[in-house]
Enzyme design. Structure first.
Site, mmCIF file in Angstrom:
data_model
loop_
_atom_site.group_PDB
_atom_site.id
_atom_site.type_symbol
_atom_site.label_atom_id
_atom_site.label_comp_id
_atom_site.label_asym_id
_atom_site.label_seq_id
_atom_site.Cartn_x
_atom_site.Cartn_y
_atom_site.Cartn_z
ATOM 1 N N HIS A 96 -37.506 12.344 -27.951
ATOM 2 C CA HIS A 96 -38.076 13.489 -27.066
ATOM 3 C C HIS A 96 -39.541 14.083 -26.798
ATOM 4 C CE1 HIS A 96 -36.812 16.351 -24.374
ATOM 5 N NE2 HIS A 96 -36.056 15.151 -23.383
ATOM 6 N N ASP A 118 -33.420 15.921 -34.473
ATOM 7 C CA ASP A 118 -32.982 16.179 -33.515
ATOM 8 C C ASP A 118 -31.933 15.785 -32.823
ATOM 9 O OD1 ASP A 118 -32.678 15.796 -30.711
ATOM 10 O OD2 ASP A 118 -34.648 15.547 -29.150
ATOM 11 N N GLN A 154 -28.594 14.138 -28.811
ATOM 12 C CA GLN A 154 -27.956 12.956 -28.525
ATOM 13 C C GLN A 154 -26.598 12.580 -29.428
ATOM 14 O OE1 GLN A 154 -27.462 11.695 -25.492
ATOM 15 N NE2 GLN A 154 -29.517 12.458 -24.465
ATOM 16 N N LYS A 206 -25.013 18.651 -23.559
ATOM 17 C CA LYS A 206 -24.256 16.928 -23.912
ATOM 18 C C LYS A 206 -23.066 17.343 -24.596
ATOM 19 C CE LYS A 206 -29.175 16.930 -23.767
ATOM 20 N NZ LYS A 206 -29.984 15.914 -22.690
ATOM 21 N N CYS A 234 -38.370 12.088 -20.338
ATOM 22 C CA CYS A 234 -38.851 13.066 -21.925
ATOM 23 C C CYS A 234 -39.693 12.112 -22.747
ATOM 24 C CB CYS A 234 -38.450 14.599 -21.734
ATOM 25 S SG CYS A 234 -37.706 15.098 -20.390
HETATM 26 C C1 LIG Z 1 -32.368 13.584 -27.678
HETATM 27 C C2 LIG Z 1 -32.995 14.988 -26.717
HETATM 28 N N1 LIG Z 1 -33.958 15.772 -27.540
HETATM 29 C C3 LIG Z 1 -34.309 17.180 -26.291
HETATM 30 C C4 LIG Z 1 -33.143 17.153 -25.556
HETATM 31 C C5 LIG Z 1 -33.599 18.440 -25.204
HETATM 32 O O1 LIG Z 1 -32.792 19.104 -24.811
HETATM 33 P P1 LIG Z 1 -32.518 20.493 -23.749
HETATM 34 O O2 LIG Z 1 -33.018 20.559 -22.544
HETATM 35 O O3 LIG Z 1 -31.457 20.664 -24.042
HETATM 36 O O4 LIG Z 1 -33.523 21.482 -24.732
HETATM 37 C C6 LIG Z 1 -32.704 16.409 -24.714
HETATM 38 C C7 LIG Z 1 -32.655 16.304 -23.360
HETATM 39 O O5 LIG Z 1 -32.269 15.904 -22.384
HETATM 40 C C8 LIG Z 1 -32.588 14.906 -25.349
HETATM 41 O O6 LIG Z 1 -31.820 14.086 -25.134
#
Ligand SMILES: Cc1ncc(COP(=O)(O)O)c(C=O)c1O
Lengths: 149, 418
Positions: free
Chosen positions: B123, B202, B205, B231, B374
């Site tokens: 992401h 990260d 998910q 999430k 993203c």
């Molecule tokens: C894999 C991953 N990383 C990071 C994020 C970013 O999370 P947040 O927007 O809660 O900071 C997301 C959210 O869409 C995600 O799916």
């Protein structure tokens, strides 16, 4: 307004209009705009006549139906238009999106189909992307040709 | 067959009753973006804001004491869920803020010639934060190549690992394909070949189903792990990261302000120990308490049964879409959901834009996400600008899949004029 109204026949027809699709071999001005939300992309090429009117316009669009329809309508309604008319139409379409109605220049009445997009704020950018690219392309052409309105 | 009953599970989520009352069709297939919120979470936040509203770590009155205890109890719940010491849990506004704090803090020790390896399926949160902070120190940011299915290319990674690699940024589960990285395997390889590298994961998910991995975070060959409550059936505005205390010790804070100091003077300011060092200002107190309640809720679930249910739905949806020849559909990452994969079905249909599909599906109450998710480098890997994603959670049912399939077919008929 539901998304049923959004995808009317007129809009789908405008999106399918490929008559201005592609690139110009020798444009006076070009611009590419991306939609940061979805990564969509539009590239517009134009030429300007000596009187500063839009003498040729093409678009290369990798985008949704709304963006394609907007890009197609620009081709079918604004070729021959002055830079002032382009700006007025851009402003009027923005108003149509924001308020659901607005006074469109006579040549540009076709953009009224986008009134159905008003309630879908996430999609306004899709309709306006071709205008942003066109405005940038006109500026690019004016800078290169030394003409300005 | 599993004993898991998605309709009974729905009773934990007030959104279903609310949508029934509103008379709306409701096929929520966007849990990869944000899950619905569980009833105990809403109750815990309402109760806190009703009875114990006060700032934390400051005043001495009853309500402040109670608020501080509840906030710190949330940290305890998170620590228990992930099997970490409580002092290694830092509360943030979400994964993005967590990854930026980590990137800023770890970049402090970088210099020209150092390498940061970033998996290309990440992401943007785990890409751009390194581009901002590590690149500013002169480090080189290099993508880790992917296989055609969008998984980490292990041979390519092995060839990239050297003493110069100081950071490896991984995504535990891709938010586009659902593919899971085997952290034990990949982490061990990195440890062996790039001994100077800190490994940042990260977990946005994967955190919702952490018990599936049957391990404590500190027992994995990784150093940091970040996630977001929204999430995980929890509220927006809060997330966390876990980090090894010996690394956090040396990290400067990204944000300065109240709480994160030992003393402040114009001659010099001292920083508090982690986790406080990274929690400047009034934290998201109510949300943290909701986060604790969400994780308490998650702790009581049968994750294996839920995952089996979710993956069955994902496999059905993927197989049905892939088997419609006129649709010319690509399932990103392939249609095989039989192994190490979360229930995210991302697809592209030639000639139909994801935004148009999602907008038209919305007519039948089918909530999906269209866009680049993203993850533009991953989209580029698949030769796409955007895709449509149906992301599945325990409360989804076969009926939701039927609704999605019908809505997608209707959208295509309209868009392709058939
Ligand atoms: C894999 C991953 N990383 C990071 C994020 C970013 O999370 P947040 O927007 O809660 O900071 C997301 C959210 O869409 C995600 O799916």
């Amino acid at each position: 307004m539901s998304s049923l109204d959004l995808y009317q026949r007129d809009l789908l027809r405008a999106a399918a209009d490929a008559s201005h699709a592609g690139r110009l071999p020798r444009p006076d001005g070009s611009a590419t705009v991306n939609n940061p939300l979805c990564g969509d992309k539009i590239t517009i090429d134009i030429t300007l006549a000596p009187d500063n009117t839009l003498s040729a316009y093409t678009h290369e669009t990798e985008a949704c139906v709304l963006c394609q329809a907007s890009a197609g309508l620009i081709g079918s309604t604004l070729e021959g238009a002055t830079a002032t008319l382009i700006t007025e139409t851009h402003q009027a379409v923005t108003q149509v999106l924001e308020q659901g109605s607005g006074t469109l220049p006579t040549q540009a009445k076709g953009f009224g189909i986008f009134a159905a997009v008003t309630d879908h704020t996430a999609r306004h950018a899709c309709v306006l992307m071709p205008f942003e690219a066109l405005t940038q392309a006109v500026k690019d052409a004016q800078a290169k040709t030394g003409n300005s309105s | 067959m599993t004993s898991f009953d998605p309709l009974a599970f729905r009773n934990h989520f007030p959104a279903f009753a609310a949508m029934r009352d509103e008379g709306r069709d409701f096929h929520y297939l966007d849990s990869g973006a944000s899950t619905l919120v569980a009833a105990p979470v809403i109750a815990a936040m309402a109760d806190h804001d009703t009875r114990l509203r006060a700032n934390v770590h400051r005043s001495v009155h009853y309500w402040a004491e109670q608020a501080t205890q509840a906030f710190e109890a949330a940290r305890d719940t998170l620590a228990a869920y992930f099997g970490t010491p409580r002092a290694e849990i830092v509360l943030t506004s979400g994964t993005t803020q967590a990854l930026n704090i980590i990137a800023y803090g770890l970049s402090d020790g970088l210099q020209t010639g150092d390498e940061v390896l970033v998996a290309a399926d990440n992401h943007h949160a785990n890409i751009v934060s390194w581009q901002i902070h590590a690149a500013a120190k002169g480090a080189t940011i290099t993508p880790i190549a992917l296989t055609p299915l969008g998984q980490i290319d292990e041979d390519a990674l092995a060839a990239q690992l050297t003493d110069k690699v100081r950071i490896v940024a991984l995504s535990h589960i891709s938010n586009v394909t659902g593919w899971e990285v085997d952290l034990n395997k990949i982490g061990s390889m990195i440890r062996a070949k790039a001994p100077n590298a800190a490994i940042i994961v990260d977990g946005a998910q994967s955190a919702c189903h952490w018990p599936l991995f049957e391990t404590a975070l500190p027992d994995l060959p990784i150093d940091f792990y970040a996630c977001s409550a929204h999430k995980m059936f929890g509220p927006t505005g809060v997330g966390m990261f876990w980090g090894r205390s010996d690394l956090m010790e040396n990290m400067p804070p990204l944000l300065g302000g109240g709480e994160m100091i030992t003393n402040v003077s114009f001659d010099g300011t001292g920083f508090a120990q982690p986790p406080t060092r990274f929690e400047a200002g009034t934290p998201p107190i109510t949300q943290a308490i909701g986060f604790g309640a969400a994780v308490g809720f998650l702790t009581g679930l049968d994750h294996r049964a839920i995952r089996a249910h979710e993956v069955t739905l994902a496999a059905t949806l993927a197989a049905t879409l892939a088997a419609q020849p006129p649709l010319d559909t690509t399932i990103l990452g392939g249609a095989d959901f039989s192994r190490d994969r979360a229930p995210l079905v991302s697809f592209a249909i030639t000639g139909c834009h994801p935004h148009d599909i999602c907008q038209l599906a919305d007519r039948s109450g089918v909530a999906m996400r269209g866009g680049h998710h993203c993850a533009q480098p991953l989209m580029g890997h698949f030769g796409l600008l955007a895709s449509t994603r149906a992301s599945i959670a325990g409360y989804n049912t076969p009926d939701d899949m039927d609704a999605a399939i019908n809505a997608i077919k209707d959208a295509i008929n309209l868009l392709k004029g058939t």
